[in-house]
Write a protein that holds these residues in place. Sequence first.
Motif, PDB file in Angstrom:
ATOM      1  N   GLU A  39       0.805  -1.215   0.000  1.00  8.74           N
ATOM      2  CA  GLU A  39       0.000   0.000   0.000  1.00  8.74           C
ATOM      3  C   GLU A  39       0.836   1.262   0.000  1.00  8.74           C
ATOM      4  O   GLU A  39       0.444   2.262   0.569  1.00  8.74           O
ATOM      5  N   VAL A  40       1.983   1.234  -0.617  1.00  9.73           N
ATOM      6  CA  VAL A  40       2.843   2.413  -0.557  1.00  9.73           C
ATOM      7  C   VAL A  40       2.516   3.370  -1.690  1.00  9.73           C
ATOM      8  O   VAL A  40       2.380   2.968  -2.835  1.00  9.73           O
ATOM      9  N   ASP A  41       2.419   4.645  -1.326  1.00 11.90           N
ATOM     10  CA  ASP A  41       2.191   5.663  -2.339  1.00 11.90           C
ATOM     11  C   ASP A  41       3.567   6.181  -2.763  1.00 11.90           C
ATOM     12  O   ASP A  41       4.162   7.024  -2.095  1.00 11.90           O
TER      13      ASP A  41
ATOM     14  N   THR B 102       4.493   7.978  -5.311  1.00 13.31           N
ATOM     15  CA  THR B 102       4.536   9.383  -5.712  1.00 13.31           C
ATOM     16  C   THR B 102       4.803  10.249  -4.497  1.00 13.31           C
ATOM     17  O   THR B 102       5.605  11.184  -4.534  1.00 13.31           O
ATOM     18  N   LEU B 103       4.087   9.924  -3.415  1.00 12.36           N
ATOM     19  CA  LEU B 103       4.251  10.708  -2.205  1.00 12.36           C
ATOM     20  C   LEU B 103       5.675  10.591  -1.685  1.00 12.36           C
ATOM     21  O   LEU B 103       6.302  11.586  -1.295  1.00 12.36           O
TER      22      LEU B 103
ATOM     23  N   THR C 152       7.928  12.667  -3.693  1.00 10.99           N
ATOM     24  CA  THR C 152       7.704  14.085  -3.399  1.00 10.99           C
ATOM     25  C   THR C 152       8.435  14.489  -2.131  1.00 10.99           C
ATOM     26  O   THR C 152       9.013  15.574  -2.051  1.00 10.99           O
TER      27      THR C 152
ATOM     28  N   ILE D 125      11.101  17.546  -1.846  1.00 14.90           N
ATOM     29  CA  ILE D 125      10.890  18.692  -0.957  1.00 14.90           C
ATOM     30  C   ILE D 125      11.997  18.792   0.080  1.00 14.90           C
ATOM     31  O   ILE D 125      12.462  19.894   0.419  1.00 14.90           O
TER      32      ILE D 125
ATOM     33  N   GLN E  82      14.723  20.554  -1.383  1.00 16.57           N
ATOM     34  CA  GLN E  82      14.493  21.980  -1.610  1.00 16.57           C
ATOM     35  C   GLN E  82      14.642  22.781  -0.328  1.00 16.57           C
ATOM     36  O   GLN E  82      14.803  23.993  -0.358  1.00 16.57           O
ATOM     37  N   HIS E  83      14.518  22.103   0.797  1.00 18.76           N
ATOM     38  CA  HIS E  83      14.609  22.819   2.071  1.00 18.76           C
ATOM     39  C   HIS E  83      15.637  22.156   2.974  1.00 18.76           C
ATOM     40  O   HIS E  83      15.300  21.636   4.040  1.00 18.76           O
TER      41      HIS E  83
ATOM     42  N   LYS F  94      -1.662   9.107   3.434  1.00 21.47           N
ATOM     43  CA  LYS F  94      -1.362   9.318   2.012  1.00 21.47           C
ATOM     44  C   LYS F  94      -1.946  10.632   1.527  1.00 21.47           C
ATOM     45  O   LYS F  94      -1.251  11.474   0.964  1.00 21.47           O
TER      46      LYS F  94
ATOM     47  N   HIS G 156      -0.054  14.260   0.519  1.00 19.54           N
ATOM     48  CA  HIS G 156      -0.174  15.006  -0.736  1.00 19.54           C
ATOM     49  C   HIS G 156      -0.604  16.429  -0.477  1.00 19.54           C
ATOM     50  O   HIS G 156      -0.121  17.372  -1.102  1.00 19.54           O
TER      51      HIS G 156
ATOM     52  N   ARG H 240       4.544  23.374  -1.804  1.00 23.73           N
ATOM     53  CA  ARG H 240       4.854  23.909  -3.137  1.00 23.73           C
ATOM     54  C   ARG H 240       4.310  25.313  -3.281  1.00 23.73           C
ATOM     55  O   ARG H 240       4.964  26.193  -3.810  1.00 23.73           O
TER      56      ARG H 240
END
Lengths: 105, 617
Positions: free
Chosen positions: A83-85, A87-88, A91, A95, A98-99, B602, B606, B613
């Motif tokens: 059940e791993v997302d 995309t998240l 992301t 991120i 970026q920080h 989840k 997001h 962002r």
Amino acid sequence: MGNISTPRVTCSYLNSYLGRNVLIVGKVMELRGDEAIVDADGNITVHLNREAHLSKGNGVQVIGKVNPDLSIKALTTLDLGTEVDFTLANTVVEISHQHPEVFHS
Amino acid sequence: MAAQAITQGAIEAIFFDPDRAQRQFPVPVLQCLQIKTLSGQQTGAQQPGGAERYRIVLSDMRNYVQCMLATQANHVVHDGSLQRNCIVRLKQYQAQSVKGKWVLVVLDLEVITSLGTPDKIGEPKGLDTRDTEPQANAMGGTSFYGAKQEPQESKSQVQRQISTGSTRSNGSGGGGMSHNGSVIYPVEALSPYNSKWTIKVRVRSKPPIRTWHKASGEGKLFNVILFDETGDIRMTGFNDAVDRWYDVLQEGQVYYISGCKVRMAQRKLDARASDYEMVIDRDTVIEKAEDDGSVPQVRLNLCNIQDLQNVEANTIVDVLGVIKEVGPVDSIISKTTQKPFDKRDITLVDDTGYSVRLTLWGKQATSFDATEESIVAFKDCKVSDFNGRNLSLLSSGSWSADPDIPEAHRLKGWYDSMGRTQSFLTHKSMSSVGAATGRKDDFKTVRQVKDENLGMGEQPDYFSLKGTIVAIKQDNFCYPSCLTDNPPCNKKVTDMGDGTWRCEKCDVTHDRARYRYNLGVMVSDHTGHLWVTCFDDIANVVMGRTADELVSLQGDKAALDAIFEEASCQKLTFRVRAKMDTFGDMPRVRYQAMSATPIDFKSEGHKLAELIRQMSV
């Protein structure tokens, strides 16, 4: 513990962390003996250790050292189930880069 | 010059030779000689305080005629464009004969401002009252159209008056149709100010007869929704009218109807687009129409599925879509009346790429037989914001499969070529993520709740709060409640001292009480903290066990402490109601949890990524 941090990375960030320990979250694409191909925004070759029990198609968290050829020598692996997302997960990596002041001490 | 623009002779043609009027003067240009405001009292309407009506005199240089401005054209007066002596273009009108006088009902007119307001042009004379019988009894009142108090004989006299033209059907403008000597009105021209009308309408829906039993009496009633190409309107019949007319009216059939009382619509009963509704009385006449071609089969005010997200909850819309899925009929028990009723869910999609759930109730649920992939139009759906957006067919609503309208054909074409294999977006994706109840997505931080003074107004405020439980009050966390379960009575019961518990509300004594939570929980986020009260349902989730179980551990402080500690530090999404309460003399805002759900990491992840962002932009 030591002073080193284990940054979360994906395939594209590997060459910035040669010789460092990194943390990767990805999907198991192939399993061949003690080698696995893990997809984390790109394919990464992972050299597994004895205790690794991975399943193809599942998510996996790998903590390991980056070899000069951009493969990973796994120190510990953790099966994350189905059940791993992803995309998240990618992301989060983006991120955090970026920080850096927040994430990478 | 204005005189050249004016269509001389148009007025005479309108009343005496409508065919010629259509040909020669399709858009008559007239001068407005007078404007008079009629207040509610003057028009003798049954319902005082309606919209104001304007009476104007229009001239074509040869004749002048009295006209009533329909409310939908009132804007020309309100915005100041209609002035005395200005020149106007008549875009839509109805010619009538009222009590021997010619009258024009103006449904739409346009002021030609470039022609200004010249003095009265020509020497117009009143139109001959040809072919009409003067009324024997003088009508009291200054009323233009005849007050409602008019004696009954006048109605039959009107029926005998010759109409303006032969029976013809045409759309807007022109003389209009007539039936049995009286002119056919468009539904949108109906008002309480005029009682001599006949409409030709189709029955859209005929819900079953309803009965009521109250202290003041009992009775029965029925409603039908009627429509023609200009609008729809509800008609209600009570008691005797039910016996007389209920079986005469059939759904889908066209009837000539006259003689009903027209009154202001009672919006709270049924939020409908039209301002008025009709009530059947003793003089009502309903006749089946032989020729129903002029009344359209269906009149839809369509909203496409994507636009539904811009529609406010509780609005009534019509939708046209392809049936993607038909659910089975479910039978559920109503919480309020304990009666079972049926419901069925349908999933609709259209070419905006969105899909929506539509719920059918009662008989409409059981009798729904349209198949998947058919194009169906649903009239009168109420929009709700549950789960993003969601539709519910009202009892006054109706559906028709594969209607013969261009939008339906277009949808069919789209579905056959692309829609079948497309995957659709739902409005759920825009609604509150992580909350199972799918309420409106207004997440607040504690700081915002306090800054915005939520709950301090007249009405309670609702918001969602994502926070961590940092403390739970251990004293008074529950109360003994009444055991009566059907319907559930949760009132506090009094300890009679002998092991029994008495409930005042149910007037019953039980031999034990059920403990229900009244849990005070401190919820904290990065901006502050709030005390939120959780009642039994929510508290059960938070504590992980029932209040009864905790009460049985009363003596064991260590065990209780451990349980409370375990329950703290949970991070949940709370749906909170904030309301003002007065404690003695101090008003305070109280926060009550309506629901508490675990966080869906989840979607929350997001959402946070999106926020980040946006921050760096």
